[in-house]
Design a protein around this motif. Sequence first.
Motif, PDB file in Angstrom:
ATOM      1  N   LYS A 262       0.835  -1.307  -0.095  1.00 50.86           N
ATOM      2  CA  LYS A 262      -0.163   0.040  -0.018  1.00 50.86           C
ATOM      3  C   LYS A 262       1.076   1.290   0.057  1.00 50.86           C
ATOM      4  O   LYS A 262       0.433   2.290  -0.572  1.00 50.86           O
ATOM      5  CB  LYS A 262      -0.882  -0.054   1.067  1.00 50.86           C
ATOM      6  CG  LYS A 262      -1.951  -0.894   1.214  1.00 50.86           C
ATOM      7  CD  LYS A 262      -3.058  -0.757   2.351  1.00 50.86           C
ATOM      8  CE  LYS A 262      -4.174  -1.891   2.302  1.00 50.86           C
ATOM      9  NZ  LYS A 262      -5.079  -1.570   3.368  1.00 50.86           N
ATOM     10  N   GLU A 263       1.980   1.273   0.719  1.00 53.34           N
ATOM     11  CA  GLU A 263       2.990   2.241   0.801  1.00 53.34           C
ATOM     12  C   GLU A 263       3.631   2.664  -0.787  1.00 53.34           C
ATOM     13  O   GLU A 263       3.528   3.794  -1.219  1.00 53.34           O
ATOM     14  CB  GLU A 263       3.946   2.022   1.866  1.00 53.34           C
ATOM     15  CG  GLU A 263       3.525   2.171   3.049  1.00 53.34           C
ATOM     16  CD  GLU A 263       2.863   3.323   3.620  1.00 53.34           C
ATOM     17  OE1 GLU A 263       3.426   4.472   3.351  1.00 53.34           O
ATOM     18  OE2 GLU A 263       1.736   3.474   4.121  1.00 53.34           O
ATOM     19  N   CYS A 264       3.773   1.502  -1.471  1.00 50.01           N
ATOM     20  CA  CYS A 264       4.464   1.584  -2.502  1.00 50.01           C
ATOM     21  C   CYS A 264       3.257   2.226  -3.451  1.00 50.01           C
ATOM     22  O   CYS A 264       3.556   3.071  -4.408  1.00 50.01           O
ATOM     23  CB  CYS A 264       4.901   0.367  -3.361  1.00 50.01           C
ATOM     24  SG  CYS A 264       6.272  -0.354  -2.291  1.00 50.01           S
ATOM     25  N   ILE A 265       1.990   1.859  -3.606  1.00 50.06           N
ATOM     26  CA  ILE A 265       0.897   2.336  -4.151  1.00 50.06           C
ATOM     27  C   ILE A 265       0.807   3.599  -4.029  1.00 50.06           C
ATOM     28  O   ILE A 265       0.336   4.387  -5.061  1.00 50.06           O
ATOM     29  CB  ILE A 265      -0.065   1.537  -4.293  1.00 50.06           C
ATOM     30  CG1 ILE A 265       0.026   0.062  -4.648  1.00 50.06           C
ATOM     31  CG2 ILE A 265      -1.301   1.969  -4.930  1.00 50.06           C
ATOM     32  CD1 ILE A 265       0.439  -0.194  -5.840  1.00 50.06           C
ATOM     33  N   ARG A 266       0.679   4.172  -2.833  1.00 50.95           N
ATOM     34  CA  ARG A 266       0.378   5.616  -2.298  1.00 50.95           C
ATOM     35  C   ARG A 266       1.546   6.370  -3.102  1.00 50.95           C
ATOM     36  O   ARG A 266       1.196   7.427  -3.180  1.00 50.95           O
ATOM     37  CB  ARG A 266       0.627   5.589  -0.822  1.00 50.95           C
ATOM     38  CG  ARG A 266       0.399   6.911  -0.386  1.00 50.95           C
ATOM     39  CD  ARG A 266       0.365   7.199   1.254  1.00 50.95           C
ATOM     40  NE  ARG A 266      -0.884   6.491   1.821  1.00 50.95           N
ATOM     41  CZ  ARG A 266      -0.823   5.443   2.407  1.00 50.95           C
ATOM     42  NH1 ARG A 266       0.396   4.681   2.686  1.00 50.95           N
ATOM     43  NH2 ARG A 266      -1.983   4.979   3.065  1.00 50.95           N
ATOM     44  N   GLU A 267       2.765   5.978  -3.079  1.00 48.96           N
ATOM     45  CA  GLU A 267       3.695   7.031  -3.733  1.00 48.96           C
ATOM     46  C   GLU A 267       3.382   7.087  -5.390  1.00 48.96           C
ATOM     47  O   GLU A 267       3.748   7.893  -5.582  1.00 48.96           O
ATOM     48  CB  GLU A 267       5.231   6.276  -3.384  1.00 48.96           C
ATOM     49  CG  GLU A 267       6.310   6.990  -3.991  1.00 48.96           C
ATOM     50  CD  GLU A 267       7.585   6.682  -3.473  1.00 48.96           C
ATOM     51  OE1 GLU A 267       8.700   6.892  -4.000  1.00 48.96           O
ATOM     52  OE2 GLU A 267       7.896   5.591  -2.580  1.00 48.96           O
ATOM     53  N   ARG A 306     -11.522   6.489  -6.016  1.00 49.08           N
ATOM     54  CA  ARG A 306     -11.821   5.222  -5.368  1.00 49.08           C
ATOM     55  C   ARG A 306     -10.691   4.455  -4.491  1.00 49.08           C
ATOM     56  O   ARG A 306     -11.024   4.015  -3.651  1.00 49.08           O
ATOM     57  CB  ARG A 306     -12.536   4.178  -6.377  1.00 49.08           C
ATOM     58  CG  ARG A 306     -13.764   4.952  -7.222  1.00 49.08           C
ATOM     59  CD  ARG A 306     -14.655   3.804  -7.889  1.00 49.08           C
ATOM     60  NE  ARG A 306     -14.014   2.815  -8.632  1.00 49.08           N
ATOM     61  CZ  ARG A 306     -13.500   2.778  -9.781  1.00 49.08           C
ATOM     62  NH1 ARG A 306     -13.732   3.917 -10.446  1.00 49.08           N
ATOM     63  NH2 ARG A 306     -12.986   1.954 -10.458  1.00 49.08           N
ATOM     64  N   LEU A 307      -9.691   4.385  -5.363  1.00 50.77           N
ATOM     65  CA  LEU A 307      -8.571   3.611  -4.439  1.00 50.77           C
ATOM     66  C   LEU A 307      -8.093   4.304  -3.357  1.00 50.77           C
ATOM     67  O   LEU A 307      -7.894   3.792  -2.234  1.00 50.77           O
ATOM     68  CB  LEU A 307      -7.648   3.750  -5.550  1.00 50.77           C
ATOM     69  CG  LEU A 307      -6.193   2.927  -4.996  1.00 50.77           C
ATOM     70  CD1 LEU A 307      -6.553   1.437  -4.714  1.00 50.77           C
ATOM     71  CD2 LEU A 307      -4.847   3.021  -5.968  1.00 50.77           C
ATOM     72  N   GLN A 308      -8.013   5.747  -3.221  1.00 46.83           N
ATOM     73  CA  GLN A 308      -7.677   6.440  -2.165  1.00 46.83           C
ATOM     74  C   GLN A 308      -8.917   6.421  -1.050  1.00 46.83           C
ATOM     75  O   GLN A 308      -8.620   6.164   0.109  1.00 46.83           O
ATOM     76  CB  GLN A 308      -7.509   7.817  -2.447  1.00 46.83           C
ATOM     77  CG  GLN A 308      -6.186   8.020  -3.070  1.00 46.83           C
ATOM     78  CD  GLN A 308      -5.946   9.404  -3.429  1.00 46.83           C
ATOM     79  OE1 GLN A 308      -6.837  10.188  -4.129  1.00 46.83           O
ATOM     80  NE2 GLN A 308      -4.635  10.235  -3.351  1.00 46.83           N
ATOM     81  N   ALA A 309     -10.124   6.362  -1.243  1.00 49.59           N
ATOM     82  CA  ALA A 309     -11.239   6.233  -0.449  1.00 49.59           C
ATOM     83  C   ALA A 309     -11.107   4.898  -0.058  1.00 49.59           C
ATOM     84  O   ALA A 309     -11.858   4.813   1.317  1.00 49.59           O
ATOM     85  CB  ALA A 309     -12.415   6.625  -1.220  1.00 49.59           C
ATOM     86  N   ASN A 310     -10.642   3.876  -0.481  1.00 45.84           N
ATOM     87  CA  ASN A 310     -10.468   2.380   0.142  1.00 45.84           C
ATOM     88  C   ASN A 310      -9.198   2.206   0.568  1.00 45.84           C
ATOM     89  O   ASN A 310      -8.917   0.971   0.706  1.00 45.84           O
ATOM     90  CB  ASN A 310     -11.096   1.566  -1.024  1.00 45.84           C
ATOM     91  CG  ASN A 310     -12.336   1.692  -1.058  1.00 45.84           C
ATOM     92  OD1 ASN A 310     -13.289   0.734  -0.561  1.00 45.84           O
ATOM     93  ND2 ASN A 310     -12.844   2.113  -2.174  1.00 45.84           N
ATOM     94  N   ASP A 311      -8.544   3.203   1.068  1.00 40.91           N
ATOM     95  CA  ASP A 311      -7.023   2.861   1.852  1.00 40.91           C
ATOM     96  C   ASP A 311      -6.126   2.074   0.991  1.00 40.91           C
ATOM     97  O   ASP A 311      -5.448   1.445   1.484  1.00 40.91           O
ATOM     98  CB  ASP A 311      -7.326   2.426   3.087  1.00 40.91           C
ATOM     99  CG  ASP A 311      -6.133   2.436   3.816  1.00 40.91           C
ATOM    100  OD1 ASP A 311      -5.426   3.474   3.659  1.00 40.91           O
ATOM    101  OD2 ASP A 311      -5.884   1.397   4.632  1.00 40.91           O
ATOM    102  N   CYS A 315      -7.574  -4.967  -4.113  1.00 42.74           N
ATOM    103  CA  CYS A 315      -8.314  -5.888  -4.305  1.00 42.74           C
ATOM    104  C   CYS A 315      -9.930  -5.641  -3.862  1.00 42.74           C
ATOM    105  O   CYS A 315     -10.730  -6.456  -4.031  1.00 42.74           O
ATOM    106  CB  CYS A 315      -8.044  -7.174  -3.478  1.00 42.74           C
ATOM    107  SG  CYS A 315      -6.336  -7.606  -4.346  1.00 42.74           S
ATOM    108  N   SER A 316     -10.323  -4.318  -3.246  1.00 45.66           N
ATOM    109  CA  SER A 316     -11.534  -3.876  -2.914  1.00 45.66           C
ATOM    110  C   SER A 316     -12.344  -3.851  -4.281  1.00 45.66           C
ATOM    111  O   SER A 316     -12.149  -3.729  -5.187  1.00 45.66           O
ATOM    112  CB  SER A 316     -11.575  -2.635  -2.385  1.00 45.66           C
ATOM    113  OG  SER A 316     -12.994  -2.359  -2.141  1.00 45.66           O
ATOM    114  N   PRO A 317     -13.743  -4.564  -4.193  1.00 46.62           N
ATOM    115  CA  PRO A 317     -14.465  -4.687  -5.123  1.00 46.62           C
ATOM    116  C   PRO A 317     -15.056  -3.370  -5.371  1.00 46.62           C
ATOM    117  O   PRO A 317     -15.344  -3.038  -6.654  1.00 46.62           O
ATOM    118  CB  PRO A 317     -16.055  -5.452  -4.650  1.00 46.62           C
ATOM    119  CG  PRO A 317     -15.294  -6.229  -3.476  1.00 46.62           C
ATOM    120  CD  PRO A 317     -14.282  -5.436  -2.953  1.00 46.62           C
TER     121      PRO A 317
END
Length: 343
Positions: A262-267, A306-311, A315-317
């Motif tokens: 998640k840290e990598c994706i956040r960056e 949507r990705l940021q809203a779901n932390d 894999c969130s639907p």
Amino acid sequence: MMLGGKGTRWLASWFRGARAQRGVLPHSIPRGAAFMSDNAVRRLKKEDMKNSLQYCESLVRRHEEDQYLCAMLAPEGTWAPLMTLRAFNIETATVRESTTNETTAAIRLQWWRDSLEDIYSGTPGDSLKQPVLAMIYVLLHRHYLPKELFMDILDARDEDLVVGAMETMEDLLKYSDMTQGRLLELALHTLTIHASDFPNAAKAALHAGRFLGLTTMIRATPFLAARNQTYVPKKMLDEQIGFSPEEFYASLLSGKTPDPMKECIREMVTVARQELDQARELHSNVTRDTSLMLLSVLPALHYIERLQANDYELCSPDVMQLTGFGPLKLRLRLRWCAWRGNF
């Protein structure tokens, strides 16, 4: 009915003899370029052209429905070029998945290169049996589309055949430039833009292409995990102490994104949004048509939000697919921005 509305009107205008070289930019006409004659285009039957455009439309609607929606709001006269360019992107991007090994994929990409060389030399031969290439052949009669931009995309697809993560964020940005960035630049060449305005348009397209490229790579992460592949830079992964790519793949396949990832994706998201901000800073310096051509960033932004809203749970639907009022919200957003002439 796939070939309706814009597609039919575009073909109708073609056969009425619309010859205006819309999109031939004063600064971009190459010295010694061989422009095709009317007789060359007439080698394609009307039904063949219709079927080729219909093939491109179907391909884009099936694989990139969000880009299909954006093309419907693009400037008049750009429907067929956008469908063709997006179809070219899909055809070349899926070479790796549609072939059994790297060698076969490389041969297939070389075939695309050779076919484009034949088309630009005015001797397409059997290349016209491929619908996307047939449409490129037709479009070259109306627009100057630099061959090197197509070749850059194919070069990037060659790099895509190599299994393994890219080394740094700079590598991701370069890859985005060579794919989504080149596609947007090709799209700009179908517009009427004065030579003095083109640098700002090209710069905006560059940053928008980087945003699209990074977002596409983030979005593909859960699907690539099944093949033990990722676009997340190797340097980022190495910085996560005690975390290996194998653990990341296994976790994603189980339906959960581990915290280090998640840290990598956040960056990656941070860099992507910075690129979008730089593109938007140029909004006041580009034409309305250019802004409409860059509406393609909005579905990607919708995904990032949507990705940021779901932390950053890949894999969130709710992240992987639009649900509930999501599709309606995106369509209203596209309409609103198209009406205002911004992106």
